[in-house]
Enzyme design. Structure first.
Site, mmCIF file in Angstrom:
data_model
loop_
_atom_site.group_PDB
_atom_site.id
_atom_site.type_symbol
_atom_site.label_atom_id
_atom_site.label_comp_id
_atom_site.label_asym_id
_atom_site.label_seq_id
_atom_site.Cartn_x
_atom_site.Cartn_y
_atom_site.Cartn_z
ATOM 1 C CB SER A 49 -2.178 6.331 14.994
ATOM 2 O OG SER A 49 -2.314 7.048 14.054
ATOM 3 C CE1 TYR B 23 -3.576 8.325 19.477
ATOM 4 C CE2 TYR B 23 -3.461 8.864 17.603
ATOM 5 C CZ TYR B 23 -4.215 7.864 18.830
ATOM 6 O OH TYR B 23 -4.237 7.178 18.597
ATOM 7 C CE LYS C 7 -1.320 5.186 19.507
ATOM 8 N NZ LYS C 7 -1.612 4.338 20.204
HETATM 9 P P1 NAD Z 1 -11.250 2.614 22.694
HETATM 10 O O1 NAD Z 1 -10.508 3.859 23.885
HETATM 11 O O2 NAD Z 1 -12.085 2.337 22.511
HETATM 12 O O3 NAD Z 1 -10.046 1.470 23.410
HETATM 13 C C1 NAD Z 1 -8.870 1.478 24.326
HETATM 14 C C2 NAD Z 1 -9.233 0.473 25.380
HETATM 15 O O4 NAD Z 1 -8.457 0.844 26.220
HETATM 16 C C3 NAD Z 1 -10.902 1.098 26.342
HETATM 17 O O5 NAD Z 1 -11.578 0.313 26.477
HETATM 18 C C4 NAD Z 1 -10.257 1.893 27.958
HETATM 19 O O6 NAD Z 1 -10.582 1.261 28.646
HETATM 20 C C5 NAD Z 1 -8.479 0.821 27.370
HETATM 21 N N1 NAD Z 1 -7.516 1.681 28.307
HETATM 22 C C6 NAD Z 1 -6.557 2.633 28.377
HETATM 23 N N2 NAD Z 1 -5.950 2.396 28.937
HETATM 24 C C7 NAD Z 1 -5.436 1.237 30.030
HETATM 25 C C8 NAD Z 1 -5.042 1.430 30.744
HETATM 26 N N3 NAD Z 1 -4.248 2.508 31.288
HETATM 27 N N4 NAD Z 1 -5.688 0.181 31.377
HETATM 28 C C9 NAD Z 1 -6.173 -0.563 30.783
HETATM 29 N N5 NAD Z 1 -6.474 -0.798 29.908
HETATM 30 C C10 NAD Z 1 -6.957 0.831 29.513
HETATM 31 O O7 NAD Z 1 -10.184 3.009 21.637
HETATM 32 P P2 NAD Z 1 -9.746 2.525 20.604
HETATM 33 O O8 NAD Z 1 -10.371 3.499 18.986
HETATM 34 O O9 NAD Z 1 -10.248 1.014 20.072
HETATM 35 O O10 NAD Z 1 -8.531 2.571 20.258
HETATM 36 C C11 NAD Z 1 -7.751 0.845 20.201
HETATM 37 C C12 NAD Z 1 -6.041 1.070 20.144
HETATM 38 O O11 NAD Z 1 -5.662 1.940 18.981
HETATM 39 C C13 NAD Z 1 -5.131 2.796 21.104
HETATM 40 O O12 NAD Z 1 -4.227 2.323 20.949
HETATM 41 C C14 NAD Z 1 -5.383 4.248 19.719
HETATM 42 O O13 NAD Z 1 -4.318 4.681 19.753
HETATM 43 C C15 NAD Z 1 -5.185 3.424 18.699
HETATM 44 N N6 NAD Z 1 -5.766 3.740 17.314
HETATM 45 C C16 NAD Z 1 -7.182 4.008 17.296
HETATM 46 C C17 NAD Z 1 -7.563 4.553 15.753
HETATM 47 C C18 NAD Z 1 -8.914 5.341 16.230
HETATM 48 O O14 NAD Z 1 -9.007 6.113 15.644
HETATM 49 N N7 NAD Z 1 -10.133 4.571 16.579
HETATM 50 C C19 NAD Z 1 -6.986 5.240 15.217
HETATM 51 C C20 NAD Z 1 -5.433 4.616 15.107
HETATM 52 C C21 NAD Z 1 -5.078 3.924 16.150
HETATM 53 C C1 UD1 Z 2 -7.566 11.859 13.605
HETATM 54 C C2 UD1 Z 2 -6.796 12.053 15.045
HETATM 55 C C3 UD1 Z 2 -5.653 10.786 14.705
HETATM 56 C C4 UD1 Z 2 -5.801 9.637 15.078
HETATM 57 C C5 UD1 Z 2 -7.132 9.479 14.029
HETATM 58 C C6 UD1 Z 2 -7.684 8.130 14.282
HETATM 59 C C7 UD1 Z 2 -6.448 14.301 14.928
HETATM 60 C C8 UD1 Z 2 -5.800 16.115 15.173
HETATM 61 N N1 UD1 Z 2 -5.918 13.864 14.449
HETATM 62 O O1 UD1 Z 2 -7.230 12.076 12.869
HETATM 63 O O2 UD1 Z 2 -4.359 11.693 15.677
HETATM 64 O O3 UD1 Z 2 -4.865 8.888 14.293
HETATM 65 O O4 UD1 Z 2 -8.363 10.389 14.044
HETATM 66 O O5 UD1 Z 2 -8.530 7.987 14.990
HETATM 67 O O6 UD1 Z 2 -7.647 15.083 16.047
HETATM 68 N N2 UD1 Z 2 -13.996 16.144 10.868
HETATM 69 C C9 UD1 Z 2 -14.488 17.421 10.231
HETATM 70 N N3 UD1 Z 2 -15.300 18.067 11.049
HETATM 71 C C10 UD1 Z 2 -15.945 16.949 12.053
HETATM 72 C C11 UD1 Z 2 -14.599 16.667 12.487
HETATM 73 C C12 UD1 Z 2 -13.691 16.526 11.721
HETATM 74 O O7 UD1 Z 2 -14.651 18.088 8.920
HETATM 75 O O8 UD1 Z 2 -16.577 16.810 13.429
HETATM 76 C C13 UD1 Z 2 -12.840 16.490 9.118
HETATM 77 C C14 UD1 Z 2 -11.037 16.357 9.578
HETATM 78 O O9 UD1 Z 2 -11.231 17.829 9.537
HETATM 79 C C15 UD1 Z 2 -10.526 15.636 8.537
HETATM 80 C C16 UD1 Z 2 -11.453 14.970 8.572
HETATM 81 O O10 UD1 Z 2 -12.780 15.126 8.468
HETATM 82 O O11 UD1 Z 2 -10.701 15.555 7.765
HETATM 83 C C17 UD1 Z 2 -11.325 13.261 9.101
HETATM 84 O O12 UD1 Z 2 -11.164 13.571 10.930
HETATM 85 P P1 UD1 Z 2 -10.830 12.944 12.582
HETATM 86 O O13 UD1 Z 2 -12.375 11.862 12.381
HETATM 87 O O14 UD1 Z 2 -10.705 13.179 13.532
HETATM 88 O O15 UD1 Z 2 -9.633 11.467 11.941
HETATM 89 P P2 UD1 Z 2 -8.493 12.432 12.218
HETATM 90 O O16 UD1 Z 2 -8.166 14.085 11.644
HETATM 91 O O17 UD1 Z 2 -7.513 12.149 10.061
#
Ligand code: NAD
Ligand code: UD1
Length: 336
Positions: A123, A147, A151
């Site tokens: 991330s 978190y 990572k």
């Molecule tokens: P998500 O929660 O929708 O998907 C994660 C999946 O992993 C879920 O289906 C959950 O049931 C499964 N899971 C969690 N722990 C498990 C375990 N111990 N064993 C088996 N399955 C398990 O999340 P996502 O948004 O799809 O994110 C996927 C990956 O990308 C995560 O590692 C997350 O940290 C990373 N990531 C997400 C974002 C974001 O904003 N969505 C941003 C950066 C990185």
């Molecule tokens: C968040 C996580 C980050 C993760 C990323 C991707 C936090 C502090 N950080 O980042 O670790 O990798 O998501 O999933 O949670 N905002 C509002 N109102 C809201 C929600 C968000 O104003 O109700 C603003 C935030 O201040 C930010 C932007 O929207 O400026 C995006 O927020 P968000 O979607 O939570 O993502 P990040 O904070 O970038």
């Protein structure tokens, strides 16, 4: 065959579609702690065939052994993990156990079954508060919450594994802010309870489930005072994983790449874009800053183009239109 851990989740389910469309065979491994079987059923409908599935937990060597024995797995895309920043502060042990210990168990199983190719979901949070933007892959790394540290630790563990055994092929993908949904409007992000992230919050406000968006901070050093992020369409992100698998055999070192668009949009930009896409009004008020937030975060995506031949194709209008289609067709997410 590709093992997709966490493949029932938001990014995983979209990636399954892209993998199948690109001709890869896969098996999803998930414990459904943050997803439902319904997402996989809908993926099956979209691709028009059955998806191999194994229910299990990445922290269980037994479960992992089971999936490696049942399928001939050649590479792993590792999405499984917990991702809520606030929850990670309250429950650090749960986060380190699930994300870090789970990944260690997965790597043990991979070693045991002689599968040494992994694409990992990292991330942009690993850049902490970047000194400047756009963010390049060689910027200093830091984290401000469990978190983010999970990572960072996993990235380091995977680098150590490569140092110990250069047969490993490792890609670390640093996602910026994934949003949007598949064009069909049948799969998308389905957060539990009140969303923490901006896009699902906006979408649920537009659909009438939530009353008013709190914009966290109106006094940042940005064009309109609200936080700026690099929102990336989940389908583009999914394609980045396919591109990573396509080149993984050629790697001679751990490859770390940003997956972002290179464009920064403010909170108010996103509100406006969503209103345009949905034809709805999104009520908002300026609220205090959220602890731990930074002013600006967007990628320099040029290394992804150079190394993977990947760049984002979909813009903010598609992100909002697709997110709206998913939200308005499924106001209760997968549970309805
Ligand atoms: P998500 O929660 O929708 O998907 C994660 C999946 O992993 C879920 O289906 C959950 O049931 C499964 N899971 C969690 N722990 C498990 C375990 N111990 N064993 C088996 N399955 C398990 O999340 P996502 O948004 O799809 O994110 C996927 C990956 O990308 C995560 O590692 C997350 O940290 C990373 N990531 C997400 C974002 C974001 O904003 N969505 C941003 C950066 C990185
Ligand atoms: C968040 C996580 C980050 C993760 C990323 C991707 C936090 C502090 N950080 O980042 O670790 O990798 O998501 O999933 O949670 N905002 C509002 N109102 C809201 C929600 C968000 O104003 O109700 C603003 C935030 O201040 C930010 C932007 O929207 O400026 C995006 O927020 P968000 O979607 O939570 O993502 P990040 O904070 O970038």
């Amino acid at each position: 065959m590709v093992l997709v851990t966490g493949g029932a989740g938001y990014i995983g389910s979209h990636t399954c579609i892209s993998l199948i469309e690109a001709g890869y065979d896969l098996v999803v491994f998930d414990n459904f702690c943050n997803s439902s079987r319904e997402s996989l059923k809908r993926v099956e409908k979209i691709v028009g065939r059955k998806i191999n599935f194994f229910e299990g937990d990445i922290r269980s060597s037994e479960d992992l052994d089971g999936v490696f024995k049942a399928f001939e797995i050649d590479s792993v895309i590792h999405f499984a993990g917990l991702k809520a920043v606030g929850e990670s502060v309250a429950e650090p042990v749960m986060y380190y156990d699930n994300n870090v210990s789970g990944t260690v168990k997965l790597c043990e199983a991979m070693n045991k079954h002689k599968c040494k190719k992994i694409v990992f979901s990292s991330s942009a949070t690993v850049y902490g508060d970047p000194h400047t933007t756009p963010i390049k892959e060689d910027f200093p790394l830091s984290a401000t919450n469990p978190y983010g540290r999970s990572k960072l630790f996993i990235e380091e563990i995977l680098r150590d594994i490569f140092v110990s055994d250069s047969e490993w092929k490792i890609v670390l993908l640093r996602y910026f802010n994934p949003v949007g949904a598949h064009k069909s409007g049948t799969i998308g992000e389905d957060p539990n309870g009140i969303p923490n992230n901006l896009m699902p919050y906006i979408a649920q406000t537009a659909v009438g489930k939530l009353e008013c968006l709190s914009v966290f901070g109106g006094d940042y050093d940005t064009e309109d005072g609200t936080g700026v992020r690099d929102y990336i369409h989940v389908v583009d992100l999914a394609d980045g994983h396919v591109k990573a698998l396509n080149i993984i055999n050629k790697l001679e070192n751990v490859l770390t790449v940003n997956l972002g668009t290179g464009n920064g949009y403010s909170v108010l930009d996103m509100v406006k874009a969503f209103e345009k896409a949905s034809g709805k009004t999104v009520n908002y008020k300026i609220a205090p800053r959220r602890a731990g937030d930074i002013a600006k975060c967007y990628a320099d995506p040029s290394y992804a183009l150079e190394q993977l031949g990947w760049s984002a194709k979909l813009g903010v209008d598609e992100m909002c239109e697709d997110s709206w289609r998913w939200q308005s067709n499924n106001p209760e997410g997968y549970t309805a």
